[in-house]
Design a protein around this motif. Structure first.
Motif, PDB file in Angstrom:
ATOM      1  N   TYR A  18       0.826  -1.209   0.000  1.00  0.00           N
ATOM      2  CA  TYR A  18       0.000   0.000   0.000  1.00  0.00           C
ATOM      3  C   TYR A  18       0.859   1.256   0.000  1.00  0.00           C
ATOM      4  N   PHE A  19       1.851   1.313   0.864  1.00  0.00           N
ATOM      5  CA  PHE A  19       2.653   2.526   0.961  1.00  0.00           C
ATOM      6  C   PHE A  19       3.575   2.704  -0.237  1.00  0.00           C
ATOM      7  N   VAL A  20       4.077   1.617  -0.806  1.00  0.00           N
ATOM      8  CA  VAL A  20       4.906   1.734  -2.008  1.00  0.00           C
ATOM      9  C   VAL A  20       4.090   2.294  -3.166  1.00  0.00           C
ATOM     10  N   LEU A  21       2.865   1.797  -3.349  1.00  0.00           N
ATOM     11  CA  LEU A  21       2.042   2.187  -4.484  1.00  0.00           C
ATOM     12  C   LEU A  21       1.243   3.463  -4.209  1.00  0.00           C
ATOM     13  N   GLU A  22       0.546   3.493  -3.107  1.00  0.00           N
ATOM     14  CA  GLU A  22      -0.235   4.698  -2.788  1.00  0.00           C
ATOM     15  C   GLU A  22       0.691   5.851  -2.441  1.00  0.00           C
ATOM     16  N   GLY A  23       1.907   5.535  -1.985  1.00  0.00           N
ATOM     17  CA  GLY A  23       2.851   6.587  -1.640  1.00  0.00           C
ATOM     18  C   GLY A  23       3.162   7.491  -2.807  1.00  0.00           C
ATOM     19  N   PHE A  24       3.382   6.909  -4.001  1.00  0.00           N
ATOM     20  CA  PHE A  24       3.723   7.780  -5.127  1.00  0.00           C
ATOM     21  C   PHE A  24       2.515   8.549  -5.619  1.00  0.00           C
ATOM     22  N   ASP A  25       1.298   7.968  -5.525  1.00  0.00           N
ATOM     23  CA  ASP A  25       0.188   8.787  -6.007  1.00  0.00           C
ATOM     24  C   ASP A  25      -0.261   9.810  -4.975  1.00  0.00           C
ATOM     25  N   PHE A  26       0.033   9.583  -3.677  1.00  0.00           N
ATOM     26  CA  PHE A  26      -0.092  10.687  -2.717  1.00  0.00           C
ATOM     27  C   PHE A  26       0.867  11.809  -3.099  1.00  0.00           C
ATOM     28  N   GLY A  27       2.106  11.420  -3.438  1.00  0.00           N
ATOM     29  CA  GLY A  27       3.089  12.426  -3.831  1.00  0.00           C
ATOM     30  C   GLY A  27       2.656  13.194  -5.062  1.00  0.00           C
ATOM     31  N   VAL A  28       2.116  12.495  -6.048  1.00  0.00           N
ATOM     32  CA  VAL A  28       1.617  13.157  -7.257  1.00  0.00           C
ATOM     33  C   VAL A  28       0.507  14.144  -6.901  1.00  0.00           C
ATOM     34  N   GLY A  29      -0.409  13.731  -6.025  1.00  0.00           N
ATOM     35  CA  GLY A  29      -1.485  14.630  -5.619  1.00  0.00           C
ATOM     36  C   GLY A  29      -0.974  15.865  -4.908  1.00  0.00           C
TER      37      GLY A  29
END
Length: 332
Positions: A18-29
Motif C-alpha cells: 500500500y505505501f509503495v504504491l499509494e505513496g507515489f500517487d499521494f506524492g503526485v497529488g
C-alpha cells in the motif's frame, strides 16, 4: 511457522504494498499544483495516476479486512484508540477519490481548481496521518489490562509521532516526484526531476532521523539492518535520479519505502500494539488472533485470490506504462 506469524507477515506485506504504491500517487497529488503550472500540465499530472490510483487503494481495503478477520482484537484496539486520525484519513480519501473522478466532468477552470484543491488536501492529510499512526504503533500507546486504549488525542502527538508524520509526507513527495519524472516528458519531466532531487535531500534527513529514533525505541539487530538497507536504497534512488535514470530512481525509492515499513513491523513483532503503561498489557499477535480454524480458512482464501489480484494489477501497470505528454486542453 504458526499461522499467527504468517498472518502478521501477510498484513505487513499488504501495508508495504500500500505505501509503495499509494505513496507515489499521494506524492503526485501533493505536487499537482506545484508542478502543474497550467491546466494542460495538471491534466497530464493527473493522467499519470488516473488508471492506477483506485487499484492502489485496494491494498488498504484488503489490509483492513485482513486485520479484522485475522486479528480482531488488534483491529478493535487500533480503531478505538486512533479513531479521529483514521476517520480523518477516511474522509480525505473519499474527497480525493470524488475529486479525481469528477475533475474532468465539467469544462470549467474554477470547477477544476476546486477539485485540484481537494486532491491536494486528500493527499497531504492521509500521508501525514499514516505517518503519525505508524509512529505511534512503534512507540506504543497507553493500554490497560483489557487492551483498551486509555489515552487521548494528545498522547498521539508526541515529538516522535510528529517526526514520523513529517517523514512519511516528505518521502511520498520525493517518491511522487520521481514517478512523475518517470511518466512525463519535456519540461514537466525536467522540473519533476529537479524537484525530486531537492525534496529527496530533505526527505533523506527526516527518514534517517525517524528510523534511527524508531530503532532506538523498539528495535533489534534484524530491524536495524533492514532500516539501514532502506536508507541505502533511498540514497541510491536519489543518485539515479540525479543522473536522469528515472526507472532506477523509482525502484530505489520504492525499495526504500518498502524496507522502511518492513523495519517498523520487524521492530514491533511479536507485538501489534505495544503498551506504554505496562509491558504486560502489550497486545501481541497471539493475544489478538482469531481462532486457528479461522486463520486456516483465511489462508486458503488468500492463496487462491491474492495471485489473481497481483496479476491484474501488474497487467494494469504494464498497459499504462507509457509516458504522458502535455496536450492542449480546451476549457470554458
Amino acid at each position: 511457522m504458526e499461522l499467527t506469524t504468517v498472518w502478521f507477515l501477510a498484513i505487513a506485506g499488504l501495508w508495504i504494498g500500500y505505501f509503495v504504491l499509494e505513496g507515489f500517487d499521494f506524492g503526485v497529488g501533493m505536487l499537482l499544483r506545484v508542478l502543474g503550472r497550467h491546466e494542460p500540465e495538471r491534466r497530464a499530472v493527473i493522467t499519470t495516476i488516473g488508471p492506477v490510483w483506485d487499484g492502489n487503494e485496494v491494498w488498504l481495503i484488503v489490509a483492513g479486512g485482513a486485520t479484522f478477520a485475522a486479528f480482531p482484537e488488534w483491529y478493535a484496539t487500533l480503531f478505538s484508540g486512533f479513531y479521529l486520525p483514521l476517520f480523518a484519513i477516511l474522509v480525505s480519501l473519499i474527497l480525493r477519490g470524488v475529486a479525481l473522478e469528477y475533475r474532468g466532468k465539467r469544462d470549467d477552470l474554477a470547477w477544476r481548481g476546486r477539485m485540484d484543491t481537494l486532491i491536494t488536501i486528500g493527499s497531504v492529510v492521509p500521508a501525514f496521518l499514516w505517518g503519525l499512526t505508524f509512529a505511534n504503533l512503534v512507540r506504543g500507546v497507553p493500554l490497560d489490562a483489557s487492551y483498551e486504549y486509555v489515552g487521548n488525542l494528545g498522547d498521539l502527538l508526541s515529538p516522535f509521532a510528529l517526526l514520523g508524520a513529517v517523514a512519511f509526507t516528505a518521502v511520498f513527495v520525493a517518491h511522487g516526484a520521481i514517478f512523475l519524472a518517470l511518466r512525463t516528458t519535456d519540461d514537466l519531466r525536467h522540473r519533476a526531476n529537479r524537484l525530486a532531487s531537492r525534496a529527496g535531500l530533505a526527505a533523506a534527513v527526516l527518514v534517517v532521523a525517524f528510523l534511527w529514533w524508531a530503532q532506538a525505541i523498539r528495535g533489534d539487530t534484524g530491524s536495524v539492518i533492514v532500516a539501514v538497507a532502506a536508507v541505502v536504497a533511498f540514497a541510491g534512488g536519489l543518485l539515479a535520479n540525479r543522473v536522469r535514470r528515472e526507472g532506477w530512481a523509482f525502484i530505489g525509492t520504492a525499495l526504500a519505502v518498502g524496507l522502511a515499513v518492513t523495519s517498523l513491523f520487524a521492530a514491533m513483532f511479536p507485538a501489534v500494539m505495544p503498551s506504554t503503561l505496562d509491558p504486560g498489557s502489550t497486545l501481541t499477535t497471539v493475544d489478538a488472533a482469531s481462532t486457528p480454524y479461522t486463520l486456516k480458512i483465511l489462508t486458503i482464501i488468500a492463496a487462491i485470490f491474492l495471485p489473481l489480484v497481483l496479476l491484474y494489477q501488474g497487467w494494469t501497470y504494464w498497459v499504462f506504462r507509457k509516458r504522458v505528454t502535455v496536450e492542449p486542453v480546451s476549457v470554458a
